[in-house]
Write an enzyme that holds these catalytic residues in place. Structure first.
Site: not given
Length: 822
Positions: A136, A417
């Site tokens: 940070e 499919s």
């Protein structure tokens, strides 16, 4: 008194006469000459500004304005510093719960209270502190409390509507977490600036770092490093390793998204961020290269959801949270502060109907104590109103407190499919043609032989059909009914795989979907879209090619204020003809193909089945004109989390999309639409898409004997938008399955399989037809051998033993055995 007379040579001037330029001065010479006499040179006359220069301020004016601005800014800074005091802790220290509501306003769930335990900095391992700094603010100990450049950039981007911007120091983030709030406004940024300066002057760096580590949000409802250590690793912060501390530091960037347990699809991004943290520690000298090389990613523990989120409630709450965060409506920390009333789009009645359908059709049949494969079974589902894009129901799993990963939103199973309709939609949308120049329509003939090499692909590909069956020359409509891989792989190349991908994205499949790679194999559904993503795409087809972004949120309020939601204006992304022609073929799949179980819904329906590689998942994606639902069954080891095949589950050799998923779909849809009358699809088809009439039966077909055995077959369709269709024993003239002939009239001898008469016998004028010659198509020496009367009551209500099908042989459009269809 002095002499006031003019000097010699002075010419008196008439006071009523104005002085002319160049008039003699006291010396008797012009003014310019007088000046030249002093300097020894003639000065240049100042030329007046002309043209655009008149509008450009002089340097004196610019300098004056800059000095004035600096004075004002300095005064503002001094005033701000004196006027803004360090306030008491904000409400996040005593954060409230969020309330989630069904669409009717009744309460769905309330998320848990804040989990926070403060610890002194001395109890937090040094390496964990350094990991957080590496993630940070690497220069925290040497830098000032604020970064003016980052503040100005963030304020400007906020004003310009670019969303949340970062770049703040740890001191600023601590001020935001503990003293202010998470709202992204200029006023909050200004307060943050002054409080951070004052705090930096009055408090030590260690005090600020300790406060930051105890107030930061790490996800899993955990505030502070101690709560996070327990939530992710089940240990106190003092026992965290460097690798674990680096992972917790990673979460600060995006707590929800980087939880690799809740969101396995984000694992790659989370690991990349974890590596960034460790590399930063090496750069700062906080970790040696040898230690870095030996460090392995620390897998976090399972999520321990609150008891109040049991059943489906936890799945719904997490899905709504993800929607809010993904669409940047609120960020992690802001939402975690609580106090929000979130009205969802979930219809309580339909949600209960979905759960009941899964319980009755699947869960009640599971016997995990006696069938080992039943322990692997998972199910997920989502249901969308295509006209509004609202998610009205969702099934995430058996129980959020037992299976915490939402099966409706996960992205690690192939869609199989169910992707094929997108290939055909793209073909119609792009006016595509076959390799020999024929326009692609439902009646276009393709070769459906097993392992047929795809022509025109830069990547060699010869796909296997389900069951390794060959079909010879068949129409696209029949290939869709029977989900023939060879046809659709070739079609994807004929259309162009990049065009197919573009069409799928326009329908609603996220571009960043895992394994979404352009290539002929994409036609077989190798990508890993979620159930919810597939529901979105099918909703676009159902709404005639109009894409309406889905939503799970109806309204968000807090203390009387309403939070703005993203715009969801519908957009026509493919032509109506492309979407509707696809729908017409998916109607055939339900009527006559692999999805006949969906007829039990009692409403005209379109749908597609799918079975993933190694049978790890089975899908049914279907819709009526006003409701779209996708159901998937998945195999996963409950202990290791690995994806597993579903062979043997529920006592069946294989699980196909036309089985349990389609039956769950039908049971749910029947209840969900019980208050509405069956409605046919209103379709506008592409030219040449109309179905040709079925061929007449052979002249020597015998009449049905009253004593012939009746096969039960699938439920009858309640109504039809058109007359009979021609694809493998479909109804004609209102008779269901009457005059069924398949695609192979007369006898054929292909690959040693002799077929006599018609496919599965001929039925004339009767419901479901009659079976003739239980041993038609006996195969001698073929893979299927000779089976007489086997599989009575098979697909489409016709039975005739194995019907001459051989693995690797030619069937020329004949219907395969049930174990070879999806």
């Amino acid at each position: 008194m002095s002499d006031q007379s003019p000097p010699p040579g002075w010419t008196p001037r008439d006071p009523d006469t104005p002085e002319e330029p160049g008039q003699n001065g006291p010396t008797g010479r012009s003014g310019q000459e007088g000046k030249a006499g002093k300097t020894g040179r003639t000065p240049k006359a100042r030329r007046p500004r002309t043209g655009w220069r008149r509008f450009v301020p002089g340097w004196r004016l610019v300098l004056g304005c800059l000095l004035l601005f600096a004075l004002l800014l300095g005064g503002a800074l001094v005033a701000g510093y004196l006027l803004v005091d360090i306030p008491p802790a904000n409400s996040a220290a005593i954060a409230q719960s969020n309330v989630y509501l069904y669409s009717d306003g009744s309460q769905l769930a309330r998320d848990g209270e804040v989990n926070r335990v403060n610890v002194p900095l001395s109890q937090i391992p040094r390496t964990v502190q350094e990991a957080v700094l590496a993630a940070e603010d690497r220069d925290f100990h040497s830098e000032r409390a604020v970064d003016p450049k980052a503040m100005l950039r963030a304020a400007w981007n906020t004003l310009m509507g670019k969303g949340k911007q970062s770049g703040s120091t740890i001191t600023q983030q601590y001020v935001k977490n503990y003293y202010l709030g998470q709202e992204q406004t200029v006023s909050r940024k200004v307060k943050e600036f002054f409080i951070a300066i004052k705090l930096g002057r009055e408090e030590s760096k260690n005090h600020i770092l300790e406060g930051y580590l105890n107030t930061s949000y790490f996800g899993r409802n955990a505030y502070g490093i101690q709560a996070a250590a327990q939530a992710y690793y089940g240990k106190d912060v003092g026992k965290l390793t460097t690798a674990e501390g680096a992972y917790l530091a990673t979460l600060l960037n995006s707590p929800s998204a980087f939880d690799v347990v809740a969101h396995p699809q984000s694992r790659a991004r989370a690991v990349a961020r974890w590596n960034y943290v460790l590399d930063g520690m090496v750069k700062k000298g906080w970790m040696s290269q040898a230690e870095r090389a030996a460090t392995r990613f620390p897998e976090p523990g399972k999520i321990r959801p609150a008891a109040g989120l049991s059943g489906q409630r936890g799945y719904l709450v997490e899905a709504v949270k993800d929607y809010i965060l993904d669409h940047k409506i609120l960020d992690d920390a802001t939402l975690a502060e609580g106090g929000y009333r979130i009205t969802t789009t979930i219809d309580k009645r339909r949600q209960n109907a979905f759960v009941d359908a899964v319980d009755e059709e699947m869960v009640s049949e599971l016997e995990p104590g006696t069938r080992k494969a039943d322990r692997l079974v998972r199910a997920g589902g989502a249901s969308i109103d295509p006209a509004t894009g609202k998610v009205v129901a969702m099934y995430g799993g058996i129980d959020y407190t037992k299976q915490y990963v939402n099966n409706a939103t996960r992205h690690d199973y192939q869609v199989a499919s169910t992707f094929k309709p997108f290939v055909f939609t793209s073909a119609v949308e792009n006016g595509s043609r076959t390799r020999d120049g024929r326009r692609i329509t439902p009646n276009t003939i393709y070769n459906g032989d097993n392992r047929r090499p795809v022509v025109g692909s830069s990547v060699p590909f010869a796909p296997e059909n389900e069951g390794q069956l060959s079909y010879g020359d068949i129409t696209v409509n029949t290939a869709t009914d029977l989900s023939v891989n060879a046809v659709y792989a070739q079609m994807a190349v004929d259309v162009g795989t990049d065009k197919v991908k573009k069409t799928a994205i326009s329908l609603g499949i996220p571009e960043n979907t895992p394994n979404f790679v352009s290539g002929p194999a994409m036609a077989l559904g190798t990508m890993q879209a979620s159930v919810l993503d597939m529901t979105q795409a099918y909703a676009t087809l159902a709404d005639h090619g109009r894409y309406t972004p889905y939503t799970l949120v109806e309204k968000i309020t807090k203390e009387g204020d309403t939070v703005k939601l993203p715009d969801r204006t519908p957009l026509q992304v493919v032509s109506r003809e492309a979407a509707d022609t696809t729908t017409s073929m998916l109607v055939s799949v339900v009527d006559n193909g692999t999805g006949t179980a969906a007829l039990a819904a009692g409403h005209p329906a379109a749908g597609k089945t799918g079975t993933a590689e190694q049978d790890r998942a089975a899908w049914f994606a279907g819709y009526t004109p006003d409701l779209v639902t996708v159901v998937s069954m998945m195999g996963q080891d409950p202990d290791t989390g690995t994806l597993q095949p579903l062979y043997g589950a529920l006592g069946e050799n294989r699980i196909g999309g036309g089985g349990y998923p389609a039956r769950i779909w039908a049971a749910y849809t029947k209840t969900a639409l019980e208050a509405s009358e069956p409605e046919d699809f209103d379709l506008e088809l592409e030219p040449g898409a109309a179905q040709s009439p079925p061929p007449p039966p052979p002249a020597d077909t015998p009449e049905q004997s009253p004593d012939d055995e009746q096969s039960p077959g699938p439920p009858t369709r309640p109504s039809r938008p058109t007359g009979g269709q021609n694809n493998g024993g479909q109804s004609q003239g209102g008779q269901n399955q009457g005059q069924s002939q398949g695609q192979n009239q007369g006898g054929q001898n292909n690959g040693g399989a002799t077929t006599q008469g018609t496919d599965a016998g001929t039925s004339q004028g009767t419901d479901q037809g009659s079976t003739q010659g239980a041993d038609q198509g006996t195969t001698q020496g073929a893979d299927q051998g000779s089976a007489q009367g086997a599989n009575a009551g098979a697909d489409a209500g016709t039975t005739a033993g194995p019907q001459g099908l051989t693995q690797g042989g030619t069937t020329a459009g004949r219907r395969p055995l049930p174990e070879f269809v999806e």
